[in-house]
Design an enzyme around this catalytic site. Structure first.
Site, short mmCIF file in Angstrom:
data_model
loop_
_atom_site.label_atom_id
_atom_site.label_comp_id
_atom_site.label_asym_id
_atom_site.label_seq_id
_atom_site.Cartn_x
_atom_site.Cartn_y
_atom_site.Cartn_z
N LYS A 55 0.81 -1.22 0.00
CA LYS A 55 0.00 0.00 0.00
C LYS A 55 0.85 1.28 0.00
O LYS A 55 0.38 2.34 -0.43
CB LYS A 55 -0.91 0.02 1.23
N SER A 80 -8.89 1.57 8.14
CA SER A 80 -8.34 1.12 9.41
C SER A 80 -7.28 0.07 9.16
O SER A 80 -6.83 -0.61 10.05
CB SER A 80 -9.45 0.56 10.31
N GLU A 206 -9.77 -13.96 -4.30
CA GLU A 206 -10.57 -13.40 -3.22
C GLU A 206 -10.83 -14.43 -2.14
O GLU A 206 -10.82 -15.63 -2.40
CB GLU A 206 -11.95 -13.00 -3.77
N GLY A 210 -16.12 -13.51 0.53
CA GLY A 210 -16.36 -12.18 -0.04
C GLY A 210 -16.00 -12.14 -1.51
O GLY A 210 -15.07 -11.45 -1.91
N ASP A 212 -17.31 -10.76 -4.11
CA ASP A 212 -17.97 -9.74 -4.92
C ASP A 212 -17.22 -9.50 -6.23
O ASP A 212 -17.84 -9.23 -7.26
CB ASP A 212 -18.10 -8.43 -4.14
N SER A 306 1.01 -9.65 -0.48
CA SER A 306 0.67 -8.23 -0.35
C SER A 306 1.21 -7.57 0.91
O SER A 306 1.51 -6.38 0.91
CB SER A 306 -0.85 -8.07 -0.40
#
Lengths: 322, 322
Positions: A55, A80, A206, A210, A212, A306
């Site tokens: 990130k 968060s 994923e 979840g 999606d 990640s």
């Protein structure tokens, strides 16, 4: 209405901004993982990135692109998770004020880490308030620029620099497995893959709870779900972004899911065999690659890990099998 | 009567034997560790060595030096720790038969790992039999060469190659902290330090519960203790070797101890901040360097992390604070 999509040129420009600031993280291999998968696996280890996750790349790239006036006014974001620390650290390095909006009940450790990097934490009640509304209020009151966690061209371009480094280091690949939450890392990685290894199959991964992204990918429009319950907290997003979905539709080959049990198995493998701390979200790509569900025999396979930011209490419990 | 002591030339020769076989492990740094210690710390990470510990270096060097006839007859050793796996793997690579003598009640995981590398495990009852007598019997019956865990010139020379790589990579240092069990790693490291960084203070670090090395160093002759109870199982030795003690007397500046609580603190730091799995024994050097008991402000400090082989259940428990 989708903003202009980032291109591989934007990834290259982001690499230049990040040179000497972000770590060029190692690409590790494991004889045991290769033996188990039958493939040659290349792990791009963003758990060794500054603040412990990829990130930092996107956050820094986005802030570094701001004008002097924007920098003086500062930035605001809501998170968060790792994006909070990424923005706090990137802003600190660039001498920019950063406000991070977090739920009142965010873990104390995450709040402390963000404040440790100099971020100002503003809390909200997630049962009564909408974090995006809180962010907009701060934007307006303080003239700050909002840097969202994934649906932002400069964030996506920054995240793509990790995969770019991977291809630069190991050459073309047959597969690239990337974890998928909001899609910043996956869409940036796909830009790099298309440019540097055109025949590489790019697979988003994923958590089962979840999916999606998988539903969106298959139906052709963004599907929203309830916040999923999964160990992969970094991928517990409810929907893709406009920008990330457009890039995923254009450049990703498939989206698959793995179970929490697979994530724990992978997390233990990383600790026991590769001596590496990987957070559950960071195990998504590897868990899919090691699942035996892809024809990987003899293939060259990239996997992006990640991040490695864990709460020691829960991580230790997962290792111990508690 | 001490056999001929190895010299730095033997370390150099060992490096040549290990080239392309052992990993050249990374030297890692940590902004947080530097900030806490006030020093520049360089961590030589032998937890990323093949089979997970520096022991591979010494074991391989010793077997690689055997004559063809000795290789055909095979090697034998006694160990239930990293040396067992090191000998098994090194022998496998060199096409040599290896017998590893382990107590009947050795952890199943350690036995499986050793057998996984092709070693033949012979068990003995440690309440009734002496492992060295068992080893001698096998030596005689099968004509095998005994490669003990530390008191052997070729083993010591091999262990010294890790420190040699560290000095080659980062240049001279003010301090070098090395964990101390039987003294193979410490004495080999001291040979490298004396040759490559003559003013570097070399500090051996033992667990508080088993400070036989410190007692020996201070009294001038080898002190034997009962098997100590410590988390640092790799340093739970009862006495130094003749060869290692001679080298330690000649080349080491001091021997200090750290508590198990300090080891756990360090183990957590490595996991949380450096995303690295380090076994308790591997934390000894770093725990001493971070203790605040040395005048390290502004100094360049090397630390050898000896290994990363952990039992996930107990390691997870230590992380979680269980």
């Amino acid at each position: 209405m989708v903003s202009a999509l980032p291109t591989f040129d934007d990834v290259v420009a982001a690499s230049q901004r990040l040179a000497g600031v972000a770590h060029r993280t190692p690409v590790l291999t494991s004889r045991t993982a290769d033996a188990r998968s039958g493939a040659s696996l290349f792990f791009k280890c963003e758990n060794y990135q500054r603040m412990g996750a990829f990130k930092f790349r996107g956050g820094y790239n986005a802030i570094a692109k701001l004008s002097d006036a924007q920098r003086r006014a500062g930035v605001v974001t809501f998170s968060s998770g790792n994006h909070a620390q990424a923005i706090a650290l990137a802003a600190q390095i660039l001498g920019v004020k950063a406000v991070i909006i977090m739920p009142l009940d965010a873990p104390a450790a995450k709040r402390a880490a963000t404040e440790g990097y100099g971020g100002e934490v503003v809390t909200y009640d997630r049962y009564k308030e909408d974090r995006e509304a809180v962010a907009r209020r701060i934007q307006e009151e303080r003239g700050m620029t909002l840097i969202p966690p994934y649906d932002h061209a400069d964030v996506v371009a920054g995240q793509g620099t990790a995969a770019r480094e991977l291809f630069e280091e190991v050459g073309e690949l047959d597969y690239l497995f990337v974890c998928l939450g909001g899609g910043g890392l996956l869409s940036g990685s796909a830009l790099a893959a298309r440019a540097l290894s055109p025949n590489c199959k790019v697979i988003g991964v994923e958590p089962e709870a979840g999916n999606d992204g998988q539903q969106s990918f298959r139906s052709g429009s963004i599907v929203r779900i309830e916040t999923p319950k999964t160990l992969a907290d970094g991928a517990a997003t409810t929907h893709l972004g406009e920008i990330t979905f457009a890039l995923i539709k254009a450049h990703v080959d498939d989206i698959v899911t793995v179970s929490d049990a697979q994530l724990v198995g992978m997390l233990r493998f990383f600790a026991e065999r590769m001596k590496m701390v990987v957070e559950p979200t960071g195990c998504l790509g590897a868990a899919a690659a090691m699942s035996g569900e892809f024809p990987l025999a003899g293939k060259r396979v990239g996997i992006i890990i990640s991040g490695g930011n864990v709460d020691l209490k829960s991580y230790g419990g997962l290792l111990a099998g508690a």
